[in-house]
Design an enzyme around this catalytic site. Structure first.
Site, PDB file in Angstrom:
ATOM      1  N   LYS A 125      -1.512  -0.669   4.492  1.00  0.00           N
ATOM      2  CA  LYS A 125      -1.501  -1.625   5.249  1.00  0.00           C
ATOM      3  C   LYS A 125      -3.042  -1.578   6.763  1.00  0.00           C
ATOM      4  O   LYS A 125      -3.644  -1.217   6.417  1.00  0.00           O
ATOM      5  CB  LYS A 125      -0.471  -0.863   6.827  1.00  0.00           C
ATOM      6  CG  LYS A 125       0.629  -1.204   6.377  1.00  0.00           C
ATOM      7  CD  LYS A 125       2.141  -1.605   6.402  1.00  0.00           C
ATOM      8  CE  LYS A 125       3.284  -1.249   5.816  1.00  0.00           C
ATOM      9  NZ  LYS A 125       4.658  -1.180   6.554  1.00  0.00           N
ATOM     10  N   ARG A 149       7.572   6.090   3.447  1.00  0.00           N
ATOM     11  CA  ARG A 149       7.437   4.940   1.771  1.00  0.00           C
ATOM     12  C   ARG A 149       5.903   5.039   1.634  1.00  0.00           C
ATOM     13  O   ARG A 149       5.107   4.913   2.480  1.00  0.00           O
ATOM     14  CB  ARG A 149       8.037   3.994   2.468  1.00  0.00           C
ATOM     15  CG  ARG A 149       7.821   2.397   1.989  1.00  0.00           C
ATOM     16  CD  ARG A 149       8.783   1.547   2.427  1.00  0.00           C
ATOM     17  NE  ARG A 149       8.592  -0.139   1.841  1.00  0.00           N
ATOM     18  CZ  ARG A 149       7.562  -0.737   1.064  1.00  0.00           C
ATOM     19  NH1 ARG A 149       6.090  -0.100   1.309  1.00  0.00           N
ATOM     20  NH2 ARG A 149       7.734  -1.358   0.758  1.00  0.00           N
TER      21      ARG A 149
HETATM   22  N1  HH2 Z   1       6.993  -2.153   4.044  1.00  0.00           N
HETATM   23  C1  HH2 Z   1       6.856  -3.056   3.694  1.00  0.00           C
HETATM   24  C2  HH2 Z   1       7.653  -3.039   2.769  1.00  0.00           C
HETATM   25  N2  HH2 Z   1       9.437  -3.215   3.214  1.00  0.00           N
HETATM   26  N3  HH2 Z   1      10.205  -1.391   4.135  1.00  0.00           N
HETATM   27  C3  HH2 Z   1      10.219  -0.375   5.392  1.00  0.00           C
HETATM   28  N4  HH2 Z   1      11.673   0.042   4.895  1.00  0.00           N
HETATM   29  N5  HH2 Z   1       8.902  -0.402   5.855  1.00  0.00           N
HETATM   30  C4  HH2 Z   1       8.310  -0.383   5.682  1.00  0.00           C
HETATM   31  O1  HH2 Z   1       6.739   0.141   6.832  1.00  0.00           O
HETATM   32  C5  HH2 Z   1       7.553  -1.220   4.787  1.00  0.00           C
HETATM   33  C6  HH2 Z   1       9.507  -1.866   3.845  1.00  0.00           C
HETATM   34  C7  HH2 Z   1       5.494  -3.567   2.771  1.00  0.00           C
HETATM   35  O2  HH2 Z   1       4.645  -3.118   1.989  1.00  0.00           O
HETATM   36  P1  HH2 Z   1       4.841  -3.173   0.917  1.00  0.00           P
HETATM   37  O3  HH2 Z   1       6.434  -3.624   0.109  1.00  0.00           O
HETATM   38  O4  HH2 Z   1       3.661  -2.307   0.017  1.00  0.00           O
HETATM   39  O5  HH2 Z   1       4.204  -4.945   0.393  1.00  0.00           O
HETATM   40  P2  HH2 Z   1       4.990  -6.679   0.894  1.00  0.00           P
HETATM   41  O6  HH2 Z   1       5.651  -6.865   1.287  1.00  0.00           O
HETATM   42  O7  HH2 Z   1       3.446  -7.262   0.830  1.00  0.00           O
HETATM   43  O8  HH2 Z   1       5.051  -6.120  -0.854  1.00  0.00           O
END
Ligand code: HH2
Length: 279
Positions: free
Chosen positions: A209, A243
């Protein structure tokens, strides 16, 4: 005990770190299998990016992206969570074999996800976010970020319980990077142990992040060290589920830290092994 690792599978063209890599279902399934081989116990499949300012995706498009991936991975016996805030997507994913709904809006987007999880006996992750992905980074302000996140999660936990979700199947997440400045994110990690008082297992996602980049100027593909350091710290403060995108490296770091420190149960830790699927 080392926290469980939830491996991230983004079936999107625009996720902030891996957008476009796993848009093809076969590639996403292969990636999921690889993450399990590396030590992931849960695979978090998402079809819509939640990065700040991301465009919204229709339920039909999101379903088309995630359904084959959920079916392929759960059909192979893996534990799948669906990262969605849409009832239709959550329902289709549970039909396809997912057993946990990861709702970053904590039932504010589609409150009926609560009843759905109750009916299906599914796990539910409730995450803190200020506003929506479009607006969350517009001057985030809190008097005390930990107290406010804690109060929010306590309130959303009550909403989920009122919808009939089994308390033992609910996990809580402070939402690192969702409507928070660098200092807010650091404060939440530093004082993560205070969220143990909510009595439910904690999920923490710091992987790749932008708050990591704010410390050293690193680009998204250069944040493995910061991702691991923050994950190990969160584990030491009592996170139950991490995660992450980089499962093998995270697991090695956690095993090392656990070997040195031993597993310590933080004050106010929840009873049981923290797995909402077992209850
Ligand atoms: N962070 C992201 C997405 N979903 N869910 C939970 N429970 N906690 C988190 O910290 C979280 C989440 C963001 O990361 P990522 O899926 O890699 O990116 P994007 O939202 O751009 O797909």
């Amino acid at each position: 005990m080392t926290p469980k690792l939830m491996g991230v599978i983004n079936v999107t063209p625009d996720s902030f770190s891996d957008g476009g890599l796993f848009l093809d279902a076969e590639a996403a399934i292969a990636h999921g299998r690889e993450l399990v081989a590396q030590g992931a116990e849960i695979l978090d499949v998402g079809g819509e990016s939640t990065r700040p300012g991301a465009e919204e995706v229709s339920a039909a498009e999101e379903r088309a992206r995630v359904e084959p991936v959920v079916a392929g991975l759960s059909g192979a016996g893996h534990v799948v969570s669906i990262d969605t805030s849409k009832l239709a997507v959550a329902e289709a994913a549970l039909d396809g074999g997912a057993s946990i709904v990861n709702d970053v809006t904590a039932l504010r987007g589609d409150p009926a996800i609560g009843e759905l999880c109750a009916d299906r006996g599914a796990g539910l992750v409730l995450m803190h976010m200020r506003g929506s992905p479009r607006t969350m980074q517009e001057e985030p302000r809190y008097d005390d970020v930990v107290d406010e996140v804690k109060a929010f999660l306590a309130e959303r936990l009550e909403v989920a319980l009122a919808a009939g979700v089994d308390e033992e199947r609910i996990w809580l997440d402070p939402g690192i990077g969702f409507g928070k400045t660098l200092e807010h994110n650091l404060e939440l990690l530093r004082r993560l142990g205070e969220l143990r008082a909510l009595g439910r297992p904690l999920v923490v996602g710091t992987s790749r992040k932008s708050f990591i980049g704010k410390i050293d100027g690193s680009e998204v593909e250069e944040r493995l060290g910061g991702s691991i350091a923050s994950s190990v710290f969160a584990a030491a403060e009592g996170a139950d589920v991490l995660r992450v995108h980089d499962v093998a490296e995270s697991l090695q770091a956690l095993l090392m830290a656990t070997a040195i420190l031993g597993y310590r149960i933080p004050p106010g830790a929840a009873d049981g092994d923290g797995d909402p699927r077992i209850g």
